[in-house]
Design a protein around this motif. Structure first.
Motif, PDB file in Angstrom:
ATOM      1  N   ARG A 157       0.823  -1.208   0.000  1.00 40.06           N
ATOM      2  CA  ARG A 157       0.000   0.000   0.000  1.00 40.06           C
ATOM      3  C   ARG A 157       0.856   1.256   0.000  1.00 40.06           C
ATOM      4  O   ARG A 157       1.974   1.281   0.516  1.00 40.06           O
ATOM      5  CB  ARG A 157      -0.928  -0.002   1.207  1.00 40.06           C
ATOM      6  CG  ARG A 157      -1.909  -1.174   1.254  1.00 40.06           C
ATOM      7  CD  ARG A 157      -2.790  -1.085   2.472  1.00 40.06           C
ATOM      8  NE  ARG A 157      -2.005  -1.047   3.709  1.00 40.06           N
ATOM      9  CZ  ARG A 157      -2.507  -0.840   4.916  1.00 40.06           C
ATOM     10  NH1 ARG A 157      -3.823  -0.631   5.049  1.00 40.06           N
ATOM     11  NH2 ARG A 157      -1.725  -0.840   5.980  1.00 40.06           N
ATOM     12  N   GLU A 206       0.464   3.996   1.692  1.00 39.13           N
ATOM     13  CA  GLU A 206       0.723   4.547   3.022  1.00 39.13           C
ATOM     14  C   GLU A 206       1.818   3.798   3.760  1.00 39.13           C
ATOM     15  O   GLU A 206       2.356   4.296   4.753  1.00 39.13           O
ATOM     16  CB  GLU A 206      -0.553   4.546   3.867  1.00 39.13           C
ATOM     17  CG  GLU A 206      -1.239   3.196   3.963  1.00 39.13           C
ATOM     18  CD  GLU A 206      -2.340   3.057   2.949  1.00 39.13           C
ATOM     19  OE1 GLU A 206      -3.302   2.302   3.216  1.00 39.13           O
ATOM     20  OE2 GLU A 206      -2.246   3.713   1.882  1.00 39.13           O
ATOM     21  N   LYS A 218      -1.378   4.481  -5.618  1.00 32.42           N
ATOM     22  CA  LYS A 218      -2.029   3.901  -4.452  1.00 32.42           C
ATOM     23  C   LYS A 218      -1.327   2.655  -3.930  1.00 32.42           C
ATOM     24  O   LYS A 218      -1.643   2.188  -2.831  1.00 32.42           O
ATOM     25  CB  LYS A 218      -3.480   3.551  -4.788  1.00 32.42           C
ATOM     26  CG  LYS A 218      -4.377   4.766  -4.936  1.00 32.42           C
ATOM     27  CD  LYS A 218      -4.422   5.571  -3.637  1.00 32.42           C
ATOM     28  CE  LYS A 218      -5.333   6.783  -3.760  1.00 32.42           C
ATOM     29  NZ  LYS A 218      -5.371   7.562  -2.487  1.00 32.42           N
ATOM     30  N   PHE A 251      -8.459   1.084  -6.866  1.00 33.60           N
ATOM     31  CA  PHE A 251      -8.710   1.682  -5.548  1.00 33.60           C
ATOM     32  C   PHE A 251     -10.178   2.050  -5.420  1.00 33.60           C
ATOM     33  O   PHE A 251     -10.744   2.736  -6.280  1.00 33.60           O
ATOM     34  CB  PHE A 251      -7.837   2.933  -5.366  1.00 33.60           C
ATOM     35  CG  PHE A 251      -7.987   3.578  -4.028  1.00 33.60           C
ATOM     36  CD1 PHE A 251      -7.376   3.057  -2.899  1.00 33.60           C
ATOM     37  CD2 PHE A 251      -8.764   4.722  -3.888  1.00 33.60           C
ATOM     38  CE1 PHE A 251      -7.526   3.657  -1.660  1.00 33.60           C
ATOM     39  CE2 PHE A 251      -8.916   5.333  -2.659  1.00 33.60           C
ATOM     40  CZ  PHE A 251      -8.304   4.795  -1.541  1.00 33.60           C
ATOM     41  N   ASP A 252     -10.807   1.568  -4.352  1.00 32.56           N
ATOM     42  CA  ASP A 252     -12.208   1.869  -4.084  1.00 32.56           C
ATOM     43  C   ASP A 252     -12.270   3.067  -3.143  1.00 32.56           C
ATOM     44  O   ASP A 252     -11.793   3.004  -2.003  1.00 32.56           O
ATOM     45  CB  ASP A 252     -12.900   0.656  -3.462  1.00 32.56           C
ATOM     46  CG  ASP A 252     -14.411   0.836  -3.392  1.00 32.56           C
ATOM     47  OD1 ASP A 252     -14.871   1.703  -2.613  1.00 32.56           O
ATOM     48  OD2 ASP A 252     -15.122   0.098  -4.107  1.00 32.56           O
ATOM     49  N   GLU A 253     -12.866   4.177  -3.620  1.00 25.61           N
ATOM     50  CA  GLU A 253     -12.903   5.399  -2.822  1.00 25.61           C
ATOM     51  C   GLU A 253     -13.837   5.269  -1.623  1.00 25.61           C
ATOM     52  O   GLU A 253     -13.591   5.899  -0.584  1.00 25.61           O
ATOM     53  CB  GLU A 253     -13.334   6.581  -3.701  1.00 25.61           C
ATOM     54  CG  GLU A 253     -12.344   6.908  -4.804  1.00 25.61           C
ATOM     55  CD  GLU A 253     -12.775   8.108  -5.618  1.00 25.61           C
ATOM     56  OE1 GLU A 253     -13.920   8.592  -5.410  1.00 25.61           O
ATOM     57  OE2 GLU A 253     -11.985   8.566  -6.471  1.00 25.61           O
ATOM     58  N   ASP A 254     -14.881   4.482  -1.746  1.00 25.58           N
ATOM     59  CA  ASP A 254     -15.805   4.316  -0.619  1.00 25.58           C
ATOM     60  C   ASP A 254     -15.170   3.482   0.498  1.00 25.58           C
ATOM     61  O   ASP A 254     -15.257   3.834   1.679  1.00 25.58           O
ATOM     62  CB  ASP A 254     -17.104   3.668  -1.092  1.00 25.58           C
ATOM     63  CG  ASP A 254     -17.849   4.528  -2.098  1.00 25.58           C
ATOM     64  OD1 ASP A 254     -17.693   5.778  -2.019  1.00 25.58           O
ATOM     65  OD2 ASP A 254     -18.554   3.982  -2.966  1.00 25.58           O
ATOM     66  N   GLU A 304     -11.940   2.890   0.649  1.00 22.91           N
ATOM     67  CA  GLU A 304     -10.584   3.396   0.856  1.00 22.91           C
ATOM     68  C   GLU A 304      -9.574   2.253   0.968  1.00 22.91           C
ATOM     69  O   GLU A 304      -8.748   2.202   1.867  1.00 22.91           O
ATOM     70  CB  GLU A 304     -10.515   4.291   2.097  1.00 22.91           C
ATOM     71  CG  GLU A 304     -11.342   5.558   1.982  1.00 22.91           C
ATOM     72  CD  GLU A 304     -11.155   6.480   3.175  1.00 22.91           C
ATOM     73  OE1 GLU A 304     -10.502   6.041   4.159  1.00 22.91           O
ATOM     74  OE2 GLU A 304     -11.635   7.618   3.126  1.00 22.91           O
ATOM     75  N   ARG A 305      -9.659   1.362   0.028  1.00 23.64           N
ATOM     76  CA  ARG A 305      -8.722   0.238  -0.002  1.00 23.64           C
ATOM     77  C   ARG A 305      -8.601  -0.259  -1.437  1.00 23.64           C
ATOM     78  O   ARG A 305      -9.425   0.058  -2.302  1.00 23.64           O
ATOM     79  CB  ARG A 305      -9.190  -0.894   0.913  1.00 23.64           C
ATOM     80  CG  ARG A 305     -10.541  -1.458   0.550  1.00 23.64           C
ATOM     81  CD  ARG A 305     -11.017  -2.510   1.543  1.00 23.64           C
ATOM     82  NE  ARG A 305     -10.073  -3.612   1.660  1.00 23.64           N
ATOM     83  CZ  ARG A 305     -10.274  -4.668   2.429  1.00 23.64           C
ATOM     84  NH1 ARG A 305     -11.368  -4.741   3.178  1.00 23.64           N
ATOM     85  NH2 ARG A 305      -9.395  -5.648   2.476  1.00 23.64           N
TER      86      ARG A 305
END
Length: 348
Positions: free
Chosen positions: A88, A90, A195, A235-238, A240-241
């Protein structure tokens, strides 16, 4: 009166069997084979000095890996499996949402920075090769101990060869996302951001080793990478993964650069007092374990495009190999490249 006579017993043989001769005097044993026929010297294993063992390659052997291959060179057998995992954004130190190696223009146009491509893969550790020796693969391997120097050396050489040949493309490993709108400025077009990455874990397991370990390991690794399929990651914005698509039609293979193939050679320097000649030497292609133990000088040549492009030259020990011998090795390596290309295409 009848008399009986005993038959005279045969005198004991004064010659050693082949296995004992090879174990007691390995160098004279190998040199005796090569010196027996000066026009067509033959090695102890029956091959000519320039003969390579025919590679046997079978891909897709492991069902739970992203890519896999089984390679056999004579009695050297190797299994390689490639597993892809997501790193990821992050979890990348200093990324802050945008890759330091990828510009917005390159992300939008799908163009990669060739200069930083290998550096990006190396810095982020996106390739992780590992080598294991199975029990009984070689007499020198003791099971249940730490990784042997042989395994550690092959791991280092595989990783270095992956980076120097720039076989993998960083663009195949990036996971990018373009949001629907620009949160900072809705009037402007949204920017593509990084991402995550795909990290490739490549496990190479030796079932048996009979010489040319690096050649077999690299062919297994190369074949497994050519067989590797990565699912489409988005990447799924809802949530967040990062999610992966289950549709196999959406998966894509790796776009590898070229077909670098290594060829290992061992140099046997004859003993003048045995052969009666001075400066006699033989260059043995694709040596087996016995020949590697006898020869003091080994050379590994990595070529591409049928020998027109030399990727790497490694030399260990000795001082026999000169320019003329090196040209001969490059020519033989080109022939080896053609054999591997045929084996990979499935036409062998």
């Amino acid at each position: 009166m009848a008399t009986t006579t005993q038959k005279p017993q045969n005198a004991p043989s004064l010659t050693f069997p082949r296995p004992i001769f090879a174990a007691v005097s390995p160098h004279p044993f190998l040199q005796a084979h090569l010196s027996a026929n000066k026009k067509n010297p033959q090695r102890a294993n029956g091959r000519l000095p320039h003969d390579f063992r025919k590679p046997g390659i079978h891909t897709g052997s492991l069902t739970h890996a992203n890519g896999s291959a089984v390679v056999r060179l004579g009695n050297t057998s190797v299994v390689c499996g490639v597993r892809a995992e997501i790193l990821r954004e992050e979890d990348i130190p200093g990324a802050n949402g945008v890759s330091p190696h990828l510009s917005n223009k390159a992300a939008e146009e799908g163009v990669e920075d060739d200069d930083n491509d290998s550096e990006e893969i190396d810095t982020l550790r996106l390739i992780v090769p590992n080598v294991e020796l199975s029990t009984g693969s070689t007499p020198s391997h003791i099971p249940g101990t730490a990784p042997s120097p042989v395994a550690q050396s092959i791991i280092t050489r595989l990783r270095s060869l992956l980076l120097s040949t720039r076989l993998l493309r960083a663009s195949d490993l990036r996971i990018l996302h373009t949001p629907a709108t620009n949160a900072a400025d809705p009037a402007c077009a949204p920017e593509t951001v990084l991402k995550g990455y795909w990290v490739l874990y490549m496990d190479v397991i030796f079932i048996s080793i009979d010489g040319s370990a690096l050649d077999a390991a690299w062919l297994a690794l190369l074949s497994a990478l050519r067989n590797t399929i990565l699912p489409r990651a988005c990447f799924d914005e809802d949530l967040e993964r990062i999610l992966c698509d289950d549709d196999p039609l959406a998966a894509r293979p790796l776009s590898l650069r070229g077909l670098p193939v290594p060829a290992t050679f061992a140099v046997l320097q004859g003993q003048p007092e045995e052969s009666g000649e001075e400066d006699v030497r033989w260059i043995l292609s694709d040596p087996d374990a016995f020949e590697e133990g006898v020869c003091r000088e080994c050379v590994c040549v990595v070529v591409d495009e049928a020998g027109k492009l030399i990727r790497r030259v490694e030399k260990h020990g000795g001082g026999v190999v000169g320019r003329r011998e090196m040209r001969d090795m490059v020519k033989r390596a080109g022939e080896r490249w053609r054999d591997v290309q045929v084996a990979l295409s499935g036409k062998a």
